[in-house]
Design a protein around this motif. Sequence first.
Motif, PDB file in Angstrom:
ATOM      1  N   PHE A  92     -10.410  -6.980   0.996  1.00  0.00           N
ATOM      2  CA  PHE A  92     -11.030  -5.696   0.698  1.00  0.00           C
ATOM      3  C   PHE A  92      -9.976  -4.791   0.074  1.00  0.00           C
ATOM      4  O   PHE A  92      -8.783  -5.060   0.135  1.00  0.00           O
ATOM      5  N   TYR A  93     -10.439  -3.691  -0.550  1.00  0.00           N
ATOM      6  CA  TYR A  93      -9.523  -2.740  -1.168  1.00  0.00           C
ATOM      7  C   TYR A  93      -9.008  -1.761  -0.125  1.00  0.00           C
ATOM      8  O   TYR A  93      -9.785  -1.195   0.634  1.00  0.00           O
ATOM      9  N   ARG A  94      -7.711  -1.573  -0.078  1.00  0.00           N
ATOM     10  CA  ARG A  94      -7.098  -0.602   0.823  1.00  0.00           C
ATOM     11  C   ARG A  94      -6.528   0.524  -0.031  1.00  0.00           C
ATOM     12  O   ARG A  94      -5.664   0.292  -0.873  1.00  0.00           O
ATOM     13  N   ALA A  95      -7.023   1.724   0.173  1.00  0.00           N
ATOM     14  CA  ALA A  95      -6.562   2.887  -0.585  1.00  0.00           C
ATOM     15  C   ALA A  95      -5.090   3.162  -0.265  1.00  0.00           C
ATOM     16  O   ALA A  95      -4.660   2.992   0.883  1.00  0.00           O
ATOM     17  N   PRO A  96      -4.318   3.567  -1.254  1.00  0.00           N
ATOM     18  CA  PRO A  96      -2.893   3.815  -1.003  1.00  0.00           C
ATOM     19  C   PRO A  96      -2.640   4.944  -0.010  1.00  0.00           C
ATOM     20  O   PRO A  96      -1.629   4.947   0.685  1.00  0.00           O
ATOM     21  N   ASP A  97      -3.563   5.917   0.090  1.00  0.00           N
ATOM     22  CA  ASP A  97      -3.374   7.019   1.010  1.00  0.00           C
ATOM     23  C   ASP A  97      -4.157   6.848   2.316  1.00  0.00           C
ATOM     24  O   ASP A  97      -4.320   7.782   3.086  1.00  0.00           O
ATOM     25  N   ALA A  98      -4.632   5.655   2.595  1.00  0.00           N
ATOM     26  CA  ALA A  98      -5.388   5.383   3.822  1.00  0.00           C
ATOM     27  C   ALA A  98      -4.460   5.454   5.031  1.00  0.00           C
ATOM     28  O   ALA A  98      -3.271   5.101   4.939  1.00  0.00           O
ATOM     29  N   ILE A 129      -2.623   4.425   8.430  1.00  0.00           N
ATOM     30  CA  ILE A 129      -2.156   3.123   8.922  1.00  0.00           C
ATOM     31  C   ILE A 129      -2.854   2.790  10.233  1.00  0.00           C
ATOM     32  O   ILE A 129      -3.218   1.647  10.477  1.00  0.00           O
ATOM     33  N   ALA A 130      -3.040   3.783  11.094  1.00  0.00           N
ATOM     34  CA  ALA A 130      -3.674   3.574  12.389  1.00  0.00           C
ATOM     35  C   ALA A 130      -4.397   4.846  12.796  1.00  0.00           C
ATOM     36  O   ALA A 130      -4.148   5.925  12.257  1.00  0.00           O
ATOM     37  N   LEU A 131      -5.300   4.721  13.740  1.00  0.00           N
ATOM     38  CA  LEU A 131      -6.002   5.878  14.275  1.00  0.00           C
ATOM     39  C   LEU A 131      -5.383   6.272  15.605  1.00  0.00           C
ATOM     40  O   LEU A 131      -5.077   5.415  16.440  1.00  0.00           O
TER      41      LEU A 131
END
Length: 116
Positions: free
Chosen positions: A102-108, A110-112
């Motif tokens: 899947f695509y992971r956005a660069p500004d996503a 890392i953890a919640l």
Amino acid sequence: MSTYMSKEIRDGLEAARIAGMKKASRLRVEAGSEYFPILGLWRTGFSVEAAATPMLRGLVDLYDGANHLYQCLIVASEEEGGEMRYEFKRSTAASDSAPLDFYRAPDAPIALLGKD
């Protein structure tokens, strides 16, 4: 001036050339559980010392020191000047993580973080 060299001198020069190449290179090939120093690496293949390395075939791994570079499918090409040359049938760059599906956005994130 004569350019003739005796066989002993030629063999000594060839052994010194290969020893210098082995000393300068950090690259090595792993076949099974054995490691062999790589004398030269290029885009389509590599070479190893013919006298000290058994005939390699099939799937091998290439390392630069401890870094895993490539997983390769190889076939023997030719022996020349004390070097055995191998050609890549397939060369895949090694990765330390599994590929994402899947695509992971660069500004996503890392953890919640929890509310506690």
